[in-house]
Design a protein around this motif. Sequence first.
Motif, PDB file in Angstrom:
ATOM      1  N   PRO A  15      73.083   7.195  13.202  1.00 14.81           N
ATOM      2  CA  PRO A  15      73.027   8.122  14.332  1.00 14.81           C
ATOM      3  C   PRO A  15      73.749   7.637  15.591  1.00 14.81           C
ATOM      4  O   PRO A  15      73.822   8.381  16.563  1.00 14.81           O
ATOM      5  CB  PRO A  15      71.521   8.240  14.595  1.00 14.81           C
ATOM      6  N   LEU A  40      67.120   3.335  11.427  1.00 15.93           N
ATOM      7  CA  LEU A  40      67.100   2.429  12.562  1.00 15.93           C
ATOM      8  C   LEU A  40      65.658   2.300  13.039  1.00 15.93           C
ATOM      9  O   LEU A  40      64.842   3.197  12.794  1.00 15.93           O
ATOM     10  CB  LEU A  40      67.978   2.978  13.697  1.00 15.93           C
ATOM     11  N   THR A  60      84.486   1.648  19.038  1.00 15.59           N
ATOM     12  CA  THR A  60      83.776   2.147  17.854  1.00 15.59           C
ATOM     13  C   THR A  60      84.546   3.302  17.229  1.00 15.59           C
ATOM     14  O   THR A  60      85.117   4.125  17.934  1.00 15.59           O
ATOM     15  CB  THR A  60      82.329   2.607  18.183  1.00 15.59           C
ATOM     16  N   PRO A  89      93.565  -2.151  24.010  1.00 16.69           N
ATOM     17  CA  PRO A  89      92.472  -3.054  23.665  1.00 16.69           C
ATOM     18  C   PRO A  89      91.465  -3.127  24.813  1.00 16.69           C
ATOM     19  O   PRO A  89      91.858  -3.136  25.990  1.00 16.69           O
ATOM     20  CB  PRO A  89      93.176  -4.403  23.480  1.00 16.69           C
TER      21      PRO A  89
HETATM   22  C1  BJW Z   1      89.296  -1.661  19.298  1.00 13.21           C
HETATM   23  C2  BJW Z   1      89.966  -2.843  19.378  1.00 13.21           C
HETATM   24  C3  BJW Z   1      90.066  -3.398  20.641  1.00 13.21           C
HETATM   25  C4  BJW Z   1      90.009  -2.310  17.354  1.00 13.21           C
HETATM   26  N1  BJW Z   1      89.506  -2.782  21.678  1.00 13.21           N
HETATM   27  N2  BJW Z   1      88.756  -1.070  20.341  1.00 13.21           N
HETATM   28  C5  BJW Z   1      74.582  12.121   9.230  1.00 13.21           C
HETATM   29  C6  BJW Z   1      75.792  12.582   8.774  1.00 13.21           C
HETATM   30  C7  BJW Z   1      76.515  11.843   7.853  1.00 13.21           C
HETATM   31  C8  BJW Z   1      76.028  10.634   7.341  1.00 13.21           C
HETATM   32  C9  BJW Z   1      74.832  10.195   7.791  1.00 13.21           C
HETATM   33  C10 BJW Z   1      74.119  10.916   8.728  1.00 13.21           C
HETATM   34  N3  BJW Z   1      72.968  10.231   9.009  1.00 13.21           N
HETATM   35  C11 BJW Z   1      72.951   9.120   8.268  1.00 13.21           C
HETATM   36  C12 BJW Z   1      74.052   9.067   7.519  1.00 13.21           C
HETATM   37  C13 BJW Z   1      74.379   7.982   6.586  1.00 13.21           C
HETATM   38  C14 BJW Z   1      74.999   6.786   7.254  1.00 13.21           C
HETATM   39  C15 BJW Z   1      76.317   7.169   7.882  1.00 13.21           C
HETATM   40  O1  BJW Z   1      76.458   7.355   9.073  1.00 13.21           O
HETATM   41  N4  BJW Z   1      77.356   7.260   7.092  1.00 13.21           N
HETATM   42  C16 BJW Z   1      78.692   7.631   7.586  1.00 13.21           C
HETATM   43  C17 BJW Z   1      79.627   6.430   7.457  1.00 13.21           C
HETATM   44  C18 BJW Z   1      79.167   8.815   6.801  1.00 13.21           C
HETATM   45  N5  BJW Z   1      74.086   6.221   8.248  1.00 13.21           N
HETATM   46  C19 BJW Z   1      73.072   5.464   7.890  1.00 13.21           C
HETATM   47  O2  BJW Z   1      72.818   5.225   6.731  1.00 13.21           O
HETATM   48  C20 BJW Z   1      72.222   4.896   9.012  1.00 13.21           C
HETATM   49  N6  BJW Z   1      70.842   5.155   8.754  1.00 13.21           N
HETATM   50  C21 BJW Z   1      70.276   6.343   8.979  1.00 13.21           C
HETATM   51  O3  BJW Z   1      70.846   7.246   9.520  1.00 13.21           O
HETATM   52  O4  BJW Z   1      68.972   6.428   8.527  1.00 13.21           O
HETATM   53  C22 BJW Z   1      68.394   7.719   8.349  1.00 13.21           C
HETATM   54  C23 BJW Z   1      68.985   8.315   7.086  1.00 13.21           C
HETATM   55  C24 BJW Z   1      69.098   7.545   5.955  1.00 13.21           C
HETATM   56  C25 BJW Z   1      69.682   8.084   4.790  1.00 13.21           C
HETATM   57  C26 BJW Z   1      70.165   9.373   4.798  1.00 13.21           C
HETATM   58  C27 BJW Z   1      70.055  10.135   5.958  1.00 13.21           C
HETATM   59  C28 BJW Z   1      69.464   9.603   7.103  1.00 13.21           C
HETATM   60  C29 BJW Z   1      72.373   3.393   9.078  1.00 13.21           C
HETATM   61  C30 BJW Z   1      73.751   2.957   9.451  1.00 13.21           C
HETATM   62  C31 BJW Z   1      73.853   1.430   9.352  1.00 13.21           C
HETATM   63  C32 BJW Z   1      75.252   0.923   9.578  1.00 13.21           C
HETATM   64  N7  BJW Z   1      75.339  -0.437   9.202  1.00 13.21           N
HETATM   65  C33 BJW Z   1      76.558  -1.185   9.435  1.00 13.21           C
HETATM   66  C34 BJW Z   1      76.360  -2.597   8.868  1.00 13.21           C
HETATM   67  C35 BJW Z   1      75.416  -3.376   9.815  1.00 13.21           C
HETATM   68  C36 BJW Z   1      75.155  -4.739   9.347  1.00 13.21           C
HETATM   69  C37 BJW Z   1      76.369  -5.632   9.368  1.00 13.21           C
HETATM   70  O5  BJW Z   1      77.153  -5.680  10.313  1.00 13.21           O
HETATM   71  O6  BJW Z   1      76.507  -6.295   8.372  1.00 13.21           O
HETATM   72  O7  BJW Z   1      76.849  -1.222  10.828  1.00 13.21           O
HETATM   73  S1  BJW Z   1      78.010  -0.390   8.735  1.00 13.21           S
HETATM   74  C38 BJW Z   1      79.089  -0.825  10.041  1.00 13.21           C
HETATM   75  O8  BJW Z   1      79.516   0.387  10.730  1.00 13.21           O
HETATM   76  C39 BJW Z   1      78.230  -1.608  11.048  1.00 13.21           C
HETATM   77  C40 BJW Z   1      78.716  -1.072  12.355  1.00 13.21           C
HETATM   78  O9  BJW Z   1      77.764  -1.303  13.377  1.00 13.21           O
HETATM   79  C41 BJW Z   1      78.940   0.392  12.041  1.00 13.21           C
HETATM   80  C42 BJW Z   1      79.863   1.090  13.009  1.00 13.21           C
HETATM   81  O10 BJW Z   1      81.130   0.547  12.963  1.00 13.21           O
HETATM   82  P1  BJW Z   1      81.956   0.366  14.299  1.00 13.21           P
HETATM   83  O11 BJW Z   1      81.274  -0.558  15.206  1.00 13.21           O
HETATM   84  O12 BJW Z   1      82.312   1.682  14.846  1.00 13.21           O
HETATM   85  O13 BJW Z   1      83.247  -0.432  13.766  1.00 13.21           O
HETATM   86  P2  BJW Z   1      84.555   0.160  13.008  1.00 13.21           P
HETATM   87  O14 BJW Z   1      85.177  -0.956  12.304  1.00 13.21           O
HETATM   88  O15 BJW Z   1      84.236   1.370  12.234  1.00 13.21           O
HETATM   89  O16 BJW Z   1      85.499   0.639  14.203  1.00 13.21           O
HETATM   90  C43 BJW Z   1      86.096  -0.290  15.086  1.00 13.21           C
HETATM   91  C44 BJW Z   1      86.844   0.495  16.141  1.00 13.21           C
HETATM   92  O17 BJW Z   1      87.358  -0.430  17.083  1.00 13.21           O
HETATM   93  C45 BJW Z   1      88.053   1.271  15.587  1.00 13.21           C
HETATM   94  O18 BJW Z   1      87.999   2.601  16.073  1.00 13.21           O
HETATM   95  C46 BJW Z   1      89.260   0.535  16.178  1.00 13.21           C
HETATM   96  O19 BJW Z   1      90.340   1.407  16.517  1.00 13.21           O
HETATM   97  C47 BJW Z   1      88.667  -0.058  17.423  1.00 13.21           C
HETATM   98  N8  BJW Z   1      89.309  -1.270  17.911  1.00 13.21           N
HETATM   99  N9  BJW Z   1      90.398  -3.174  18.065  1.00 13.21           N
HETATM  100  C48 BJW Z   1      88.858  -1.579  21.443  1.00 13.21           C
HETATM  101  N10 BJW Z   1      90.733  -4.563  20.802  1.00 13.21           N
END
Ligand code: BJW
Length: 240
Positions: A186, A157, A180, A222
Amino acid sequence: MKESLERPLTALTGAGISAESGVPTFRGQAGLWRDYSPHELATPDAFNRNPELVWAWYAWRRETIAGCRPNPAHRTLVDMEESLKNFTLITQNVDGLHQAAGSKRVIELHGSIWRLVCTGCRYVGDDKRVPLPDLPPRCQICGGVLRPDVIWFGESLRREVLDAAWRVAAQSKVMLVIGTSAVVEPAASLPLVAQRAGARLIEFNPDTTPMSRHADQVFREPAGKALPRWWAETRGCWAL
Ligand code: BJW
Ligand code: ZN
């Protein structure tokens, strides 16, 4: 006395807040990752291998989002920003719906789908055209391939963006964790940073997440329903 008067309120949002607007989430039954692989679409390697494929996916998402409007949860966060002295919105979303609702100060952790960056000269600019005339789009300055200015897996990031979010989290007294899955780092650590510094965590999510067991209060509904209601009930406790 309104003890909470000057206490900083922070909201961390994810894809779920836009679900009621019609924007697909990533995880879960109707999530994007059910039909598409993150490794083929949301990594720098995927883009280098096949920019056409990645761009086809982003063009489709831009078209989908362009047809979506903010919902009551987005609008409630606008009201918080306009009413409170000390409110910060941090989002993982790239859809721009917070800004479309009227939020002015938004920390966008994962960038914006409406901004493009040149893989050649690093030029960055807004581009809201739907559809884009050419895929992949090309840089007007150097002719290089443009990519969406979003953060993919394996990419860091932006330092100043993450620092700002970390600072805000550490100063929060209440953090609303809205829509989320709290699995992507992070961003997923921010509520824990806030909690360790003494903040109360309130989760708004119809489903359980890894954050749920840390939350002081949970609304299993929601966000478009629960957040406006929570705000209507508690806004009197905050400095207006
Ligand atoms: C409702 C609802 C309603 C439904 N009301 N709610 C440490 C430990 C483990 C892994 C890692 C770590 N550090 C880094 C990593 C690797 C990785 C990671 O985290 N992986 C895990 C998945 C295991 N992270 C990264 O690579 C990050 N970079 C980084 O850390 O750099 C340093 C580094 C690099 C390499 C190695 C180590 C360190 C970058 C992360 C980038 C994420 N990118 C995306 C795509 C963005 C572009 C795009 O949109 O096209 O971001 S992936 C996707 O997930 C997107 C989102 O922002 C992100 C989070 O998702 P979110 O928003 O939580 O959505 P959902 O679908 O998961 O959940 C929706 C929720 O809503 C659900 O819970 C539903 O129940 C709920 N919901 N309806 C309220 N009406
Ligand atoms: Zn360029």
